[in-house]
Enzyme design. Structure first.
Site, short mmCIF file in Angstrom:
data_model
loop_
_atom_site.label_atom_id
_atom_site.label_comp_id
_atom_site.label_asym_id
_atom_site.label_seq_id
_atom_site.Cartn_x
_atom_site.Cartn_y
_atom_site.Cartn_z
N LYS A 7 0.83 -1.21 0.00
CA LYS A 7 0.00 0.00 0.00
C LYS A 7 0.86 1.25 0.00
O LYS A 7 0.60 2.21 -0.74
CB LYS A 7 -0.91 0.02 1.23
CG LYS A 7 -1.73 1.30 1.38
CD LYS A 7 -2.53 1.31 2.66
CE LYS A 7 -1.79 1.89 3.83
NZ LYS A 7 -1.74 3.38 3.76
N ASN A 8 1.89 1.27 0.85
CA ASN A 8 2.71 2.47 0.99
C ASN A 8 3.65 2.69 -0.19
O ASN A 8 4.31 3.73 -0.27
CB ASN A 8 3.51 2.41 2.29
CG ASN A 8 2.61 2.54 3.51
OD1 ASN A 8 1.51 3.09 3.44
ND2 ASN A 8 3.08 2.03 4.65
N ASP B 237 4.58 1.07 11.85
CA ASP B 237 3.34 0.44 11.39
C ASP B 237 3.17 -0.98 11.91
O ASP B 237 2.14 -1.61 11.64
CB ASP B 237 3.28 0.43 9.86
CG ASP B 237 2.83 1.76 9.29
OD1 ASP B 237 2.41 2.64 10.07
OD2 ASP B 237 2.88 1.94 8.06
N ARG C 228 -8.78 0.24 4.19
CA ARG C 228 -7.78 1.13 3.61
C ARG C 228 -6.46 0.41 3.35
O ARG C 228 -5.72 0.80 2.45
CB ARG C 228 -7.52 2.32 4.53
CG ARG C 228 -8.68 3.30 4.66
CD ARG C 228 -8.27 4.48 5.52
NE ARG C 228 -6.98 5.00 5.07
CZ ARG C 228 -5.94 5.22 5.87
NH1 ARG C 228 -6.02 4.98 7.15
NH2 ARG C 228 -4.81 5.67 5.37
#
Length: 431
Positions: A22-23, A315, A408
């Site tokens: 995602k990042n 994270d 998300r």
């Protein structure tokens, strides 16, 4: 609003494929603004944040198409084609930027290619303010005129941005990415000092290089960028999501189960895997990835402190805290990246965890024999999955509310865990 219902106490056993990062995908999508040719990204995860970034780019005028992998239940990543040859709008509106802070990553590309941008200030978020002042100061050093007007960043430059030396006073992934993208089309050389070294930053730099950018020092804290007149389209395969892989490794450990992760046994995972090995978790490379096993022996409490890469990732802090609530002994967990990232503590305490917060940035965790299921509420993306992990280990039923955070950043989390034996389901709010 949907919730997740978990009946815990079942050791997980099975195989979990790991999605694209995602990042990494979000800045790579923003990088499509740097060229009028087509950028094709593969291994794209199916996430709400990807949809948000896609909607933002489309309203700028980006032509975007997505090719779903088949069969429909495949875990392989999707393919996105983005073409920015007909940009007709350089404003990123509040209604989209407020949904995802990574939206501010369109700022650098828009200013450097089109000479102007109007981007909504992203505001605060649950885990801290994360101001964009480093982004703006860097662009000003490159010759951009910056004004804040009505909640918007208004940036403009006559001609091209100018290369310069930029010293970031603190490590910032977002600022590094924004300034890197601005620098690739600037005039002359830009040197970023104290640049972030995260793998996702490197993935962006590698893709830009394939597109024709001239970048040296990738993976170090000093990157030099010699601006070019234009970039080309390319096809690029996104790296795997190290945070998703770490999360499912914790799922194996907290349930005292065994899971094979379908991803490389990569140096990207070194900090997390080193921590887990110290706790007593077995980690073995396989032909397809890496096997995480906690079926033999106790999990020991181990101290951990979050740091910029290659240190322990922020994270993963919430997930590790969930694991430590079930460990033998005491562990201290210290958060150094964000000032408000311990909000999951109170929810874990509702489940029977013994945690004391020390000076708002550290938590002392004393392991208990068993957590107890309870209704809990998520506050952010990683806190959400922390509570899911705790529920998998707990005795009885856990209901996790506000799970839109999970959408998300985790692709098909319920399905992946259920395939490994978890008694987990997504339920509608009215049920």
């Amino acid at each position: 609003m949907d919730k997740i219902r978990i009946l815990g106490g079942v050791p997980l056993h099975g195989i979990i494929p790991i999605a694209g990062a995602k990042n990494a995908v979000l800045p790579l999508m923003a990088a499509s603004l740097l060229t009028e040719e087509t950028l094709t990204l593969s291994n794209v995860p199916r996430l709400m944040d990807v949809t948000t970034m896609a909607n933002l780019l489309i309203q700028h005028g980006v032509e975007l198409s997505m090719k779903r992998k088949t069969p429909a239940d495949s875990y392989d990543g999707d393919i996105i084609e983005l073409c920015s040859r007909s940009i007709n709008n350089t404003t990123a509106p509040y209604k989209l930027v407020r949904l995802m802070r990574a939206s501010v990553l369109v700022l650098g590309p828009l200013v450097t290619r089109f000479g102007q941008a109007r981007v909504s200030l992203p505001g605060g978020c649950a885990i801290g303010t994360r101001p964009v002042d480093l982004h703006l100061k860097g662009l000003e050093q490159m010759g951009a005129r910056i004004q804040l007007n009505g909640g918007y960043i208004e940036a403009s430059v006559r001609g091209r941005l100018k290369g310069t030396k930029i010293v970031l006073p603190q490590i910032s992934v977002g600022a590094t990415e924004n300034l890197l993208m601005a620098a690739v089309l600037a005039e002359g050389e830009t040197v970023l000092i104290n640049a972030a070294r995260e793998p996702e930053v490197c993935d962006l730099a590698h893709c830009l290089t394939v597109m024709g950018a001239k970048i040296s020092g990738i993976g170090t804290d000093v990157m030099s960028i010699n601006g070019v007149n234009h970039l080309y389209g390319t096809s690029y395969d996104i790296i795997f999501d190290r945070i998703e892989a770490g999360t499912y490794a914790i799922a194996a450990a907290i349930t005292r189960g065994e899971i094979e992760l379908l991803c490389p046994c990569s140096p990207l995972m070194r900090a997390v895997f080193t921590f887990l090995k110290k706790c007593g978790v077995q980690i073995v490379s396989t032909e397809r990835g890496v096997k995480i096993s906690a079926v033999h022996g106790d999990i020991m409490g181990i101290d951990v402190m979050t740091e910029p890469y290659p240190g322990f990732p922020t994270d993963m802090q919430a997930q590790v805290m969930a694991l430590m609530t079930t460990a033998r002994g005491v562990a201290m967990i210290t958060e150094t990246i964000f000032e408000n990232r311990l909000m999951h503590v109170q929810e874990l305490i509702r489940m029977g965890a013994q945690i004391d917060i020390h000076r708002t940035s550290s938590a002392i965790v004393r392991g208990v024999p068993k957590l107890s299921g309870a209704p809990v509420m998520a506050t952010d993306l990683r806190a959400s999955v922390c509570l899911v992990l705790a529920g998998l280990s707990a005795k009885g039923e856990t209901i996790v509310d506000r799970i839109y955070h999970l959408d998300r950043g985790y692709e098909r989390l319920v399905e992946k865990m259920a395939a490994c034996g978890a008694r987990i389901e997504r339920i509608s709010a009215e049920l």
